[in-house]
Design a protein around this motif. Structure first.
Motif, PDB file in Angstrom:
ATOM      1  N   ALA A 229      36.847  33.875  67.026  1.00  0.00           N
ATOM      2  CA  ALA A 229      37.451  33.894  68.437  1.00  0.00           C
ATOM      3  C   ALA A 229      38.349  34.145  69.095  1.00  0.00           C
ATOM      4  O   ALA A 229      38.340  35.119  70.537  1.00  0.00           O
ATOM      5  CB  ALA A 229      37.322  31.932  69.011  1.00  0.00           C
ATOM      6  N   LEU A 230      39.579  34.368  68.506  1.00  0.00           N
ATOM      7  CA  LEU A 230      40.956  34.884  69.437  1.00  0.00           C
ATOM      8  C   LEU A 230      40.332  37.177  68.922  1.00  0.00           C
ATOM      9  O   LEU A 230      41.235  36.899  70.156  1.00  0.00           O
ATOM     10  CB  LEU A 230      41.499  35.481  68.097  1.00  0.00           C
TER      11      LEU A 230
ATOM     12  N   LYS B  58      52.991  43.005  64.731  1.00  0.00           N
ATOM     13  CA  LYS B  58      52.144  43.977  64.808  1.00  0.00           C
ATOM     14  C   LYS B  58      50.723  43.631  65.288  1.00  0.00           C
ATOM     15  O   LYS B  58      50.875  42.471  65.490  1.00  0.00           O
ATOM     16  CB  LYS B  58      51.824  44.338  62.863  1.00  0.00           C
ATOM     17  N   ARG B  59      50.069  44.048  65.510  1.00  0.00           N
ATOM     18  CA  ARG B  59      48.501  43.926  65.482  1.00  0.00           C
ATOM     19  C   ARG B  59      47.611  44.569  64.593  1.00  0.00           C
ATOM     20  O   ARG B  59      47.751  45.320  63.802  1.00  0.00           O
ATOM     21  CB  ARG B  59      48.136  44.759  66.769  1.00  0.00           C
ATOM     22  N   LEU B  60      46.542  43.731  64.399  1.00  0.00           N
ATOM     23  CA  LEU B  60      45.369  43.819  63.285  1.00  0.00           C
ATOM     24  C   LEU B  60      43.837  44.005  64.271  1.00  0.00           C
ATOM     25  O   LEU B  60      43.416  43.502  65.539  1.00  0.00           O
ATOM     26  CB  LEU B  60      45.040  42.746  62.534  1.00  0.00           C
ATOM     27  N   ALA B  61      43.626  45.073  64.544  1.00  0.00           N
ATOM     28  CA  ALA B  61      41.670  45.758  64.679  1.00  0.00           C
ATOM     29  C   ALA B  61      41.270  44.332  63.858  1.00  0.00           C
ATOM     30  O   ALA B  61      41.787  44.389  62.525  1.00  0.00           O
ATOM     31  CB  ALA B  61      41.714  46.823  64.667  1.00  0.00           C
ATOM     32  N   VAL B  62      39.847  44.245  64.740  1.00  0.00           N
ATOM     33  CA  VAL B  62      39.429  43.739  64.024  1.00  0.00           C
ATOM     34  C   VAL B  62      37.796  44.016  63.715  1.00  0.00           C
ATOM     35  O   VAL B  62      37.391  44.647  64.904  1.00  0.00           O
ATOM     36  CB  VAL B  62      39.002  42.391  65.098  1.00  0.00           C
TER      37      VAL B  62
ATOM     38  N   GLY C 118      40.454  40.791  71.628  1.00  0.00           N
ATOM     39  CA  GLY C 118      40.524  42.203  71.604  1.00  0.00           C
ATOM     40  C   GLY C 118      40.726  42.998  69.790  1.00  0.00           C
ATOM     41  O   GLY C 118      40.756  43.770  69.557  1.00  0.00           O
ATOM     42  N   SER C 119      41.786  41.992  69.905  1.00  0.00           N
ATOM     43  CA  SER C 119      42.402  42.088  68.552  1.00  0.00           C
ATOM     44  C   SER C 119      43.373  41.149  67.987  1.00  0.00           C
ATOM     45  O   SER C 119      43.227  40.230  68.669  1.00  0.00           O
ATOM     46  CB  SER C 119      43.041  43.127  68.224  1.00  0.00           C
TER      47      SER C 119
ATOM     48  N   ALA D 281      47.650  36.530  70.290  1.00  0.00           N
ATOM     49  CA  ALA D 281      46.319  35.499  69.400  1.00  0.00           C
ATOM     50  C   ALA D 281      46.764  35.046  69.028  1.00  0.00           C
ATOM     51  O   ALA D 281      46.474  33.939  68.616  1.00  0.00           O
ATOM     52  CB  ALA D 281      45.384  36.960  68.863  1.00  0.00           C
ATOM     53  N   ALA D 282      47.519  35.498  68.118  1.00  0.00           N
ATOM     54  CA  ALA D 282      47.926  34.705  66.924  1.00  0.00           C
ATOM     55  C   ALA D 282      48.941  32.938  66.679  1.00  0.00           C
ATOM     56  O   ALA D 282      48.653  32.377  66.750  1.00  0.00           O
ATOM     57  CB  ALA D 282      49.605  35.664  65.779  1.00  0.00           C
ATOM     58  N   ARG D 283      49.390  33.035  67.805  1.00  0.00           N
ATOM     59  CA  ARG D 283      50.641  32.266  68.327  1.00  0.00           C
ATOM     60  C   ARG D 283      48.017  31.153  68.860  1.00  0.00           C
ATOM     61  O   ARG D 283      49.408  29.496  68.525  1.00  0.00           O
ATOM     62  CB  ARG D 283      51.440  32.344  69.726  1.00  0.00           C
ATOM     63  N   GLU D 284      48.070  31.754  69.792  1.00  0.00           N
ATOM     64  CA  GLU D 284      46.939  30.777  69.977  1.00  0.00           C
ATOM     65  C   GLU D 284      45.896  30.441  68.898  1.00  0.00           C
ATOM     66  O   GLU D 284      45.636  28.999  69.092  1.00  0.00           O
ATOM     67  CB  GLU D 284      45.629  31.196  71.379  1.00  0.00           C
TER      68      GLU D 284
END
Length: 105
Positions: A47-48, A95-99, A53-54, A59-62
């Protein structure tokens, strides 16, 4: 809301075999399979990824909100919830992680 209630509000993961998290170089750093004991985390991460988009700090806080009562348990017991611990790390590091979604065959 409780974690179980949050999960009911999120899209189905029936079409997903696994979700793969990739660093900025495209290397897989983690994967979450669609199996018992992991399906809740897979639902949240999928869902995140769909919303953001990543998986980045926002997104992590959500995600921490969606994990509800498990977030506090993860704070109190580091290592017990690795998929929540990862969200804490993303917030701290920026940091950001792609999915990459692996579909069911």
């Amino acid at each position: 809301m409780a974690f179980a209630d949050n999960l009911r509000e999120l899209p189905s993961i029936a079409h997903i075999a696994a979700l793969h998290l990739l660093d900025k170089s495209g290397n897989e750093v983690a994967s979450i399979p669609n199996q018992p004991g992991k399906a809740g985390s897979l639902t949240v991460y999928a869902a995140l990824a769909a919303r953001h988009g990543s998986i980045d700090a926002a997104a992590a806080r959500e995600g921490l909100d969606l994990f509800a009562e498990h977030t506090q348990d993860a704070r109190e017991h580091p290592g017990k919830h690795p998929n929540i611990d990862r969200l804490f790390e993303l917030i701290a590091s920026g940091k950001r992680l792609a999915v990459r979604i692996e579909p069911q065959s």
